[in-house]
Design an enzyme around this catalytic site. Structure first.
Site, PDB file in Angstrom:
ATOM      1  N   LYS A 210     116.117  72.155  76.089  1.00  0.00           N
ATOM      2  CA  LYS A 210     114.740  72.566  75.801  1.00  0.00           C
ATOM      3  C   LYS A 210     113.767  71.741  76.653  1.00  0.00           C
ATOM      4  O   LYS A 210     112.884  72.271  77.300  1.00  0.00           O
ATOM      5  CB  LYS A 210     114.473  72.374  74.303  1.00  0.00           C
ATOM      6  CG  LYS A 210     113.091  72.804  73.883  1.00  0.00           C
ATOM      7  CD  LYS A 210     112.956  72.736  72.367  1.00  0.00           C
ATOM      8  CE  LYS A 210     111.504  72.893  71.964  1.00  0.00           C
ATOM      9  NZ  LYS A 210     111.287  72.875  70.526  1.00  0.00           N
ATOM     10  N   GLU A 216     121.747  62.712  78.064  1.00  0.00           N
ATOM     11  CA  GLU A 216     123.131  63.178  78.163  1.00  0.00           C
ATOM     12  C   GLU A 216     123.221  64.398  79.087  1.00  0.00           C
ATOM     13  O   GLU A 216     124.073  64.474  79.966  1.00  0.00           O
ATOM     14  CB  GLU A 216     123.653  63.580  76.768  1.00  0.00           C
ATOM     15  CG  GLU A 216     123.858  62.432  75.801  1.00  0.00           C
ATOM     16  CD  GLU A 216     122.620  62.110  74.980  1.00  0.00           C
ATOM     17  OE1 GLU A 216     121.498  62.459  75.405  1.00  0.00           O
ATOM     18  OE2 GLU A 216     122.785  61.495  73.911  1.00  0.00           O
ATOM     19  N   GLY A 272     115.131  73.136  68.622  1.00  0.00           N
ATOM     20  CA  GLY A 272     116.469  73.060  69.228  1.00  0.00           C
ATOM     21  C   GLY A 272     117.551  73.597  68.311  1.00  0.00           C
ATOM     22  O   GLY A 272     118.403  74.385  68.709  1.00  0.00           O
ATOM     23  N   ARG A 273     117.515  73.183  67.048  1.00  0.00           N
ATOM     24  CA  ARG A 273     118.590  73.587  66.127  1.00  0.00           C
ATOM     25  C   ARG A 273     118.409  75.011  65.605  1.00  0.00           C
ATOM     26  O   ARG A 273     119.209  75.477  64.796  1.00  0.00           O
ATOM     27  CB  ARG A 273     118.681  72.590  64.971  1.00  0.00           C
ATOM     28  CG  ARG A 273     117.371  72.335  64.260  1.00  0.00           C
ATOM     29  CD  ARG A 273     117.446  71.094  63.381  1.00  0.00           C
ATOM     30  NE  ARG A 273     116.160  70.742  62.768  1.00  0.00           N
ATOM     31  CZ  ARG A 273     115.238  69.991  63.347  1.00  0.00           C
ATOM     32  NH1 ARG A 273     115.429  69.537  64.567  1.00  0.00           N
ATOM     33  NH2 ARG A 273     114.115  69.705  62.729  1.00  0.00           N
ATOM     34  N   GLU A 358     119.210  67.389  60.373  1.00  0.00           N
ATOM     35  CA  GLU A 358     118.105  67.068  61.286  1.00  0.00           C
ATOM     36  C   GLU A 358     116.817  67.712  60.760  1.00  0.00           C
ATOM     37  O   GLU A 358     115.723  67.202  60.969  1.00  0.00           O
ATOM     38  CB  GLU A 358     118.402  67.539  62.717  1.00  0.00           C
ATOM     39  CG  GLU A 358     117.531  66.838  63.750  1.00  0.00           C
ATOM     40  CD  GLU A 358     117.910  67.148  65.198  1.00  0.00           C
ATOM     41  OE1 GLU A 358     117.616  68.261  65.672  1.00  0.00           O
ATOM     42  OE2 GLU A 358     118.490  66.270  65.868  1.00  0.00           O
ATOM     43  N   HIS A 389     144.786  70.419  52.309  1.00  0.00           N
ATOM     44  CA  HIS A 389     145.884  69.459  52.467  1.00  0.00           C
ATOM     45  C   HIS A 389     145.378  68.115  52.949  1.00  0.00           C
ATOM     46  O   HIS A 389     146.125  67.332  53.513  1.00  0.00           O
ATOM     47  CB  HIS A 389     146.929  70.043  53.418  1.00  0.00           C
ATOM     48  CG  HIS A 389     147.507  71.317  52.875  1.00  0.00           C
ATOM     49  ND1 HIS A 389     148.614  71.338  52.059  1.00  0.00           N
ATOM     50  CD2 HIS A 389     147.076  72.597  52.968  1.00  0.00           C
ATOM     51  CE1 HIS A 389     148.865  72.591  51.703  1.00  0.00           C
ATOM     52  NE2 HIS A 389     147.937  73.378  52.228  1.00  0.00           N
ATOM     53  N   LYS A 509     117.183  56.327  71.019  1.00  0.00           N
ATOM     54  CA  LYS A 509     117.102  56.756  72.425  1.00  0.00           C
ATOM     55  C   LYS A 509     116.346  55.714  73.240  1.00  0.00           C
ATOM     56  O   LYS A 509     116.760  55.329  74.327  1.00  0.00           O
ATOM     57  CB  LYS A 509     116.332  58.079  72.538  1.00  0.00           C
ATOM     58  CG  LYS A 509     117.082  59.319  72.145  1.00  0.00           C
ATOM     59  CD  LYS A 509     116.228  60.541  72.507  1.00  0.00           C
ATOM     60  CE  LYS A 509     116.691  61.805  71.836  1.00  0.00           C
ATOM     61  NZ  LYS A 509     115.792  62.936  72.034  1.00  0.00           N
TER      62      LYS A 509
HETATM   63  O1  F6P Z   1     118.182  64.300  69.872  1.00  0.00           O
HETATM   64  C1  F6P Z   1     117.748  65.360  69.126  1.00  0.00           C
HETATM   65  C2  F6P Z   1     117.379  66.566  69.934  1.00  0.00           C
HETATM   66  O2  F6P Z   1     116.077  66.523  70.290  1.00  0.00           O
HETATM   67  C3  F6P Z   1     117.706  67.829  69.160  1.00  0.00           C
HETATM   68  O3  F6P Z   1     116.739  68.171  68.262  1.00  0.00           O
HETATM   69  C4  F6P Z   1     117.911  68.810  70.237  1.00  0.00           C
HETATM   70  O4  F6P Z   1     118.584  69.927  69.777  1.00  0.00           O
HETATM   71  C5  F6P Z   1     118.712  67.973  71.210  1.00  0.00           C
HETATM   72  O5  F6P Z   1     118.161  66.689  71.109  1.00  0.00           O
HETATM   73  C6  F6P Z   1     118.717  68.438  72.622  1.00  0.00           C
HETATM   74  O6  F6P Z   1     117.440  68.497  73.187  1.00  0.00           O
HETATM   75  P1  F6P Z   1     117.172  69.292  74.509  1.00  0.00           P
HETATM   76  O7  F6P Z   1     117.520  70.720  74.282  1.00  0.00           O
HETATM   77  O8  F6P Z   1     115.724  69.098  74.805  1.00  0.00           O
HETATM   78  O9  F6P Z   1     118.039  68.703  75.599  1.00  0.00           O
END
Ligand code: F6P
Length: 547
Positions: A210, A216, A272-273, A358, A389, A509
């Site tokens: 987003k 990452e 995002g979610r 979240e 199990h 972060k």
């Molecule tokens: O770290 C949380 C977050 O902001 C989530 O809410 C989001 O889904 C994810 O990181 C990834 O964010 P982006 O789509 O901006 O890379």
């Protein structure tokens, strides 16, 4: 939102529920069912092909009536309307919350800041469909002219969990001649393993973010870029045929080196979610094809309409949300087990963890006041029957009360022999065993010796709900996810929190950004953290030097 909202604990219905709870807390499901032979039918609701059986919760008809009053008193009706209208109900980020617009049918209209967003949504869907068809049909080729056979989605959180979950859930409908992988973790192992057996000239990367600034995702995307360019002897022009982006941030996409013509857009009013049905679903669309993707969206939309228009007492997400509050805030249940009896839904619990926790893992109200009641419980789970199990022992006989959501489908997509009847028998049996248990007398009547009998007693009275649909199709998946989305919304409104921000992820972060150079530095860094953090950094540096 105008004025200060009342705390949930100040509402009349809450106070009534407190009194009611004291009255029924010792009630047991055996008695509730014995007293009302129709309970198993009456405490159900069905809509858009989804059946919810909530009869095995520790509730009476009065409980439901009071919970419905609580919803009314909390202003849930006006908040549902506000969300669907595009009001900026994500107050800490001053944003609309319009994932429902992502599945609004062509021709409908939802305004944000004076702009109708539905045509924008459909323009992106058309662009995605065109691209997906070209990749699937082999017209979109890699730089050396080879057909794309592998798609790797690079993203994390909402830009990963939805795509992975949907890919796994809808694998039956997927293009089997193609390989789909998902890279999310900053741990280089994730990329290394996802790419090690793939031919770069046949691989397409979808960089999904987003913000397009997430550590990452950007790190993995750079690694992927180098991997690709190396395979093309340093020719950077290869990137255009092997990288596309999904983002709200065209500037960052361009800065990364991806042509914005190959960018699929979404908007800041999609959390995002809540984004798996936006362009973030591009890998899903390539996998299952545009027609199935539209069916998925239609499933979401059907549940949206049900949520928006159905009276509360027959409204599935609202009933689920209210029961969650009852179990969490009155019975003090700390966790909820999500137990899908369908192997295709193996990633659903992980997906729901982000959606629920979240969204509703907050400790201040929308007015910024510290909350003095519990908000989101912890969600966890595994598909059945595997979990039986493993951890079901604790659910049946442990000291904690763990409400369960069982999810099942009447028909299998893979009807092999008697497998499906056995699967269904197991899930139905689990709900029955949890609710009714087995008393000491019943155990002894089986001839079990006195010393052993207590170990074989099942106290029962362990609450569960059952969500049943006919088959796991793209449409069903959309309904199921929307059901949870709106249940989460319902809970967040009652708890008075902003379910659409996620400030809790920021501190870690920021601290990591400070620690990265301290770990990397060739010179001994000056460490000014607490003694434990300093020590850990020093230890890692020392271990690194040993190799
Ligand atoms: O770290 C949380 C977050 O902001 C989530 O809410 C989001 O889904 C994810 O990181 C990834 O964010 P982006 O789509 O901006 O890379």
């Amino acid at each position: 939102m105008e004025g200060k909202v009342k705390s949930i604990t100040e509402l009349n219905a809450w106070k009534d529920l407190k009194v009611h709870y004291e009255k029924i807390r010792g009630t047991c499901l055996r008695d509730l069912f014995a007293d009302d032979p129709e309970r198993g039918e009456r405490m159900t609701a069905e809509a858009v092909g989804v059946h919810l059986d909530y009869s095995k919760n520790i509730i009476t008809y009065e409980t439901i009536a009071l919970l419905l009053e609580l919803a009314e008193e909390s202003g849930l009706r006006s908040m549902i309307d506000a969300m669907f209208r595009g009001d900026k109900i994500n107050i800490t980020e001053n944003r609309s919350v319009l994932h429902v617009a992502l599945r609004a049918p062509r021709g409908s209209s939802i305004m944000v800041d004076g702009v109708d967003v539905v045509p924008m949504v459909h323009a992106v869907l058309d662009k995605m469909a065109d691209f997906a068809n070209r990749v699937r049909g082999g017209q979109w080729k890699g730089y050396s002219g080879k057909r794309i056979r592998n798609v790797i989605n690079i993203g994390i959180g909402g830009s990963d969990l939805g795509p992975v979950m949907a890919y796994e859930a809808l694998k039956y409908f997927s293009e089997r001649t193609m390989t789909f992988r998902f890279v999310s973790n900053i741990d280089g192992t994730d990329f290394a393993e996802a790419s090690q057996d793939l031919d770069p000239s046949e691989t397409l990367f979808i960089v999904s973010s987003k913000t397009f600034t997430t550590l990452e995702t950007m790190t993995n995307a750079q690694t992927a870029r180098s991997w690709l360019i190396q395979a093309f002897d340093g020719d950077e022009k290869a990137v255009a045929r092997h990288f596309v982006a999904v983002s709200t941030n065209s500037k960052e996409v361009a800065d990364f080196g991806i042509d914005t013509a190959n960018m699929f857009e979404f908007w800041d009013w999609v959390g995002g979610r809540y984004s798996m049905d936006s362009a973030i679903g591009l890998s899903t669309m390539i996998s299952i094809g545009p027609k199935n993707f539209l069916e998925l969206l239609d499933g979401f939309h059907q549940m949206d309409e049900h949520f928006r228009t159905t009276p509360f007492d027959r409204n599935l997400p609202i009933l689920m949300g209210l029961l969650a509050i009852w179990r969490n805030n009155f019975f003090g249940a700390d966790t909820v087990a999500v137990l899908p009896y369908d192997q295709y839904l193996k990633r659903l619990p992980a997906y729901l963890q982000q959606l629920t926790m979240e969204s509703n893992g907050k400790c201040v109200t929308v007015d910024g006041e510290r909350i003095d009641y519990q908000t989101s419980p912890i969600y966890w789970g595994e598909p059945g029957t595997n979990g039986q199990h493993s951890f079901y022992q604790l659910i049946h006989q442990g000291t904690r009360r763990i409400p369960c959501d069982f999810i099942l489908f009447a028909r299998s997509l893979n009807p092999l022999g008697r497998h499906h009847e056995m699967l269904l028998a197991n899930v139905i049996a689990q709900a029955e065993a949890l609710a009714f248990g087995k008393t000491l007398e019943e155990v002894k009547a089986d001839g079990v010796p006195d010393w052993l009998a207590p170990h074989k007693v099942f106290e029962g009275n362990r609450p569960s709900s059952v969500i049943l649909a006919e088959r796991l199709t793209p449409g069903t998946l959309g309904k199921l996810v929307a059901l949870y989305e709106h249940s989460v919304f319902t809970q967040g409104i009652l708890w008075r929190i902003d379910s659409f921000d996620q400030w809790g992820v920021e501190l870690g972060k920021a601290l990591a950004q400070k620690i990265i150079p301290q770990l990397e530095s060739d010179l001994e860094p000056e460490l000014d953290h607490d003694s434990s953090t300093n020590n850990l950094i020093e230890r890692c540096r020392k271990f690194k030097r040993l190799f």
